[in-house]
Design an enzyme around this catalytic site. Structure first.
Site, short mmCIF file in Angstrom:
data_model
loop_
_atom_site.label_atom_id
_atom_site.label_comp_id
_atom_site.label_asym_id
_atom_site.label_seq_id
_atom_site.Cartn_x
_atom_site.Cartn_y
_atom_site.Cartn_z
N ASP A 108 48.82 36.98 38.16
CA ASP A 108 49.33 36.43 39.42
C ASP A 108 50.83 36.18 39.40
O ASP A 108 51.42 35.86 40.44
CB ASP A 108 48.61 35.12 39.76
CG ASP A 108 47.17 35.34 40.16
OD1 ASP A 108 46.87 36.41 40.74
OD2 ASP A 108 46.33 34.47 39.88
N LYS A 128 44.30 26.36 40.60
CA LYS A 128 43.37 26.86 41.62
C LYS A 128 42.09 27.40 40.99
O LYS A 128 40.99 27.15 41.49
CB LYS A 128 44.06 27.92 42.48
CG LYS A 128 43.18 28.39 43.63
CD LYS A 128 43.96 29.07 44.74
CE LYS A 128 44.55 30.37 44.31
NZ LYS A 128 45.01 31.17 45.49
N SER A 129 42.21 28.15 39.90
CA SER A 129 41.03 28.71 39.25
C SER A 129 40.08 27.62 38.80
O SER A 129 38.85 27.72 39.00
CB SER A 129 41.45 29.56 38.05
OG SER A 129 42.21 30.68 38.43
N ARG A 165 39.84 43.47 51.21
CA ARG A 165 39.82 43.54 49.75
C ARG A 165 38.45 44.01 49.23
O ARG A 165 37.42 43.68 49.80
CB ARG A 165 40.18 42.18 49.14
CG ARG A 165 41.59 41.74 49.50
CD ARG A 165 41.93 40.39 48.94
NE ARG A 165 41.96 40.40 47.48
CZ ARG A 165 42.15 39.31 46.75
NH1 ARG A 165 42.33 38.14 47.34
NH2 ARG A 165 42.19 39.39 45.44
N LYS A 177 45.06 42.96 45.17
CA LYS A 177 45.18 41.51 45.35
C LYS A 177 45.23 41.20 46.84
O LYS A 177 44.78 41.98 47.68
CB LYS A 177 46.42 41.00 44.61
CG LYS A 177 46.27 41.00 43.09
CD LYS A 177 45.23 39.98 42.67
CE LYS A 177 45.12 39.82 41.18
NZ LYS A 177 44.14 38.79 40.80
N ARG A 202 51.98 34.54 47.31
CA ARG A 202 52.83 34.70 46.13
C ARG A 202 54.04 35.59 46.43
O ARG A 202 55.11 35.38 45.86
CB ARG A 202 52.01 35.22 44.95
CG ARG A 202 50.88 34.27 44.57
CD ARG A 202 50.31 34.54 43.21
NE ARG A 202 49.05 33.84 43.03
CZ ARG A 202 48.95 32.55 42.71
NH1 ARG A 202 50.04 31.83 42.53
NH2 ARG A 202 47.77 31.98 42.57
N ARG A 229 49.95 44.21 45.97
CA ARG A 229 51.04 43.38 45.47
C ARG A 229 52.09 44.18 44.72
O ARG A 229 53.24 43.76 44.63
CB ARG A 229 50.45 42.27 44.58
CG ARG A 229 51.17 40.96 44.69
CD ARG A 229 50.44 39.86 43.95
NE ARG A 229 49.85 38.90 44.87
CZ ARG A 229 49.05 37.92 44.49
NH1 ARG A 229 48.72 37.79 43.22
NH2 ARG A 229 48.57 37.07 45.37
N SER A 280 38.70 41.56 34.22
CA SER A 280 38.64 40.80 35.46
C SER A 280 37.88 39.51 35.23
O SER A 280 36.66 39.53 35.02
CB SER A 280 37.96 41.60 36.57
OG SER A 280 37.74 40.77 37.71
N GLY A 298 39.96 35.48 47.55
CA GLY A 298 39.16 36.46 46.85
C GLY A 298 38.38 35.84 45.70
O GLY A 298 37.24 36.23 45.42
#
Length: 456
Positions: free
Chosen positions: A323, A25-26, A126, A350, A398, A354, A171, A98
């Site tokens: 994640d 995904k990234s 968020r 998250k 997730r 989470r 981050s 996000g």
């Protein structure tokens, strides 16, 4: 609007097979964004076609790039060049993503355009200030709800300034947003991170022709980017997402009689903290066919049922597996001894809180866990988790997948209140897991109250 659907994972037969999981995904987000910033046409194969990434594709169209789906996983992006994005005619809806919202803030900050970003209820809750504060220094203006939350109005800088920014906490999203803004600025944009985070943005910048320097001193890294490059279209092969591969691999480790291979998994060393941790726990986890595709290390990963032991996971490993902590906590629930997962403060911001959601997931399944500061502590005797509960997902994909994996290995089925959000990152997850088991071990539930009884 996404439809919600309750579901449950039930204990039963071992898992077996060789599978592919969706593209990373990234990397998928970044491939679309860099394609939009490049001169020429970028061919992308293996793109994740989950809802989060499709939102990014739609946003790039709205910003003036030509984005076309050629075939499943095969996309073509005709870019506008650095500084060439146009003002969108409507609000950019980022859904649940996000990553997309924060990185697009960086894109918009360097362009003289006005745009408004919004998202679903989860994303609107968020924090965005962590990116809007450093980006404001380049000349962009951001106006949002309390705490910098979406909806967020962005006025990009007409003549953006290069940034020199020290990340207060690791981050990859903030780092990437600053670098994306720096593409449009004259001079050198500099980012210093206290611990190395996933470097897909740096890899892709080089792949598209930007001049980038990286200096590392222990965990600390300094990235310098020369502004206003002419990025050139380049083909991108998206590897299988290690965060998605985590779910079938952990399931195979926990369900007796299992052996599962996930092909073509991204093995970027800044993304493989989970695999290192599972090996420390005694997991039978083997990598074969290691190779490099599109500038990223990939390989085939095989997991076989294993007796796991508790471990102490250092906080310095968090950026490489941020994640994967919910599904790692599920693995720890079946291990013998105490597992301490350190430095999990980032999990509180998250898709859901989470950290709290993971503790609640375990509690619903009869597993006690405690939070000590930013550490999660799980002490177990190696027995199967009782299961039998219903997990509230808080619109977090997730958490939903981790709970379903737990249900496959527990004494009794585990229900989740909503499986609809799984498609944001892992389309076809339920069908794939049922295929590995040779039957419906994950089944829909009418309503979100009680899990089904019995083994399918």
């Amino acid at each position: 609007m996404r439809a919600s659907a309750a579901g449950a994972g039930s204990p039963g037969r071992g898992l077996s097979g060789r599978i592919g999981v969706p593209g990373d995904k990234s990397i998928s987000h970044r491939a679309l964004m860099f394609g939009a910033l490049a001169v020429g046409t970028t061919e992308i194969t293996g793109l994740l076609e989950g809802e989060d990434v499709l939102r990014t594709a739609a946003a790039m169209r709205a910003l003036g790039a030509e984005v076309e789906r050629v075939a499943p996983g095969h996309w073509r992006v005709a870019g506008r060049g650095v500084g060439g994005l146009v003002e969108p005619a409507d609000v950019l809806d980022m859904g649940n993503s996000g990553t997309a919202a924060r990185l697009i803030c960086g894109l918009l900050a360097g362009h003289p355009v006005f745009a408004v970003l919004t998202g679903d209820a989860s994303l609107r809750g968020r924090p965005m200030r962590r990116v809007t504060e450093p980006l404001s220094a380049c000349g962009a203006r951001f106006t949002g709800r309390a705490g910098g939350r979406l909806p967020l109005a962005v006025e990009g800088a007409a003549d953006p300034l290069p940034l020199d920014y020290v990340l207060p906490v690791p981050s990859a999203q903030v780092k990437s947003a600053v670098l994306l803004a720096g593409l449009c600025a004259r001079g050198i944009t500099r980012v210093e991170e206290p611990e190395a985070t996933r470097d897909h943005t740096e890899n892709m910048l080089r792949h598209f022709g930007a001049v980038l320097r990286v200096e590392a001193e222990g965990h600390r890294r300094v990235i310098e980017l020369e502004g206003q490059p002419e990025l050139r279209a380049a083909p991108v092969v998206v590897p299988a997402d290690p965060s998605s591969a985590a779910f079938p691999l952990v399931a195979a480790l926990l369900v007796p009689g299992s052996r599962v291979t996930v092909a073509g998994v991204g093995l970027n060393p800044l993304r493989t903290g989970l695999f290192a941790t599972l090996r420390e726990m005694g997991a039978d986890l083997v990598v074969s066919g290691a190779r490099v595709e599109g500038g990223e290390s990939v390989g085939d990963v095989t997991a076989s049922f294993s007796e796991l032991r508790g471990v102490d996971v250092p906080g310095s490993r968090a950026p490489s597996m941020i994640d994967e902590y919910p599904v790692l906590a599920v693995a720890a629930a079946f291990a013998r001894g105490t597992t301490r997962l350190r430095g999990l403060g980032e999990l509180r911001v998250k898709e859901s809180d989470r950290l709290a959601a993971t503790v609640a997931l375990l509690a619903a399944c009869g597993v006690a866990a405690s939070v000590e500061g930013d550490d999660l502590v799980i002490a177990r005797d190696g027995a199967r988790a009782p299961g039998g509960g219903t997990v509230v997902t808080h619109m977090d994909h997730r958490i939903a997948m981790s709970a379903l994996v737990m249900g496959l290995a527990s004494e009794r089925p585990v229900a989740v209140d909503d499986t609809g959000f799984i498609d944001t990152s892992f389309p076809g997850f339920v069908g794939m897991m049922n295929g590995l088991a040779g039957g419906a071990v994950i089944a829909p539930v009418d309503g979100a109250a009680s899990p089904p009884g019995g083994v399918p």
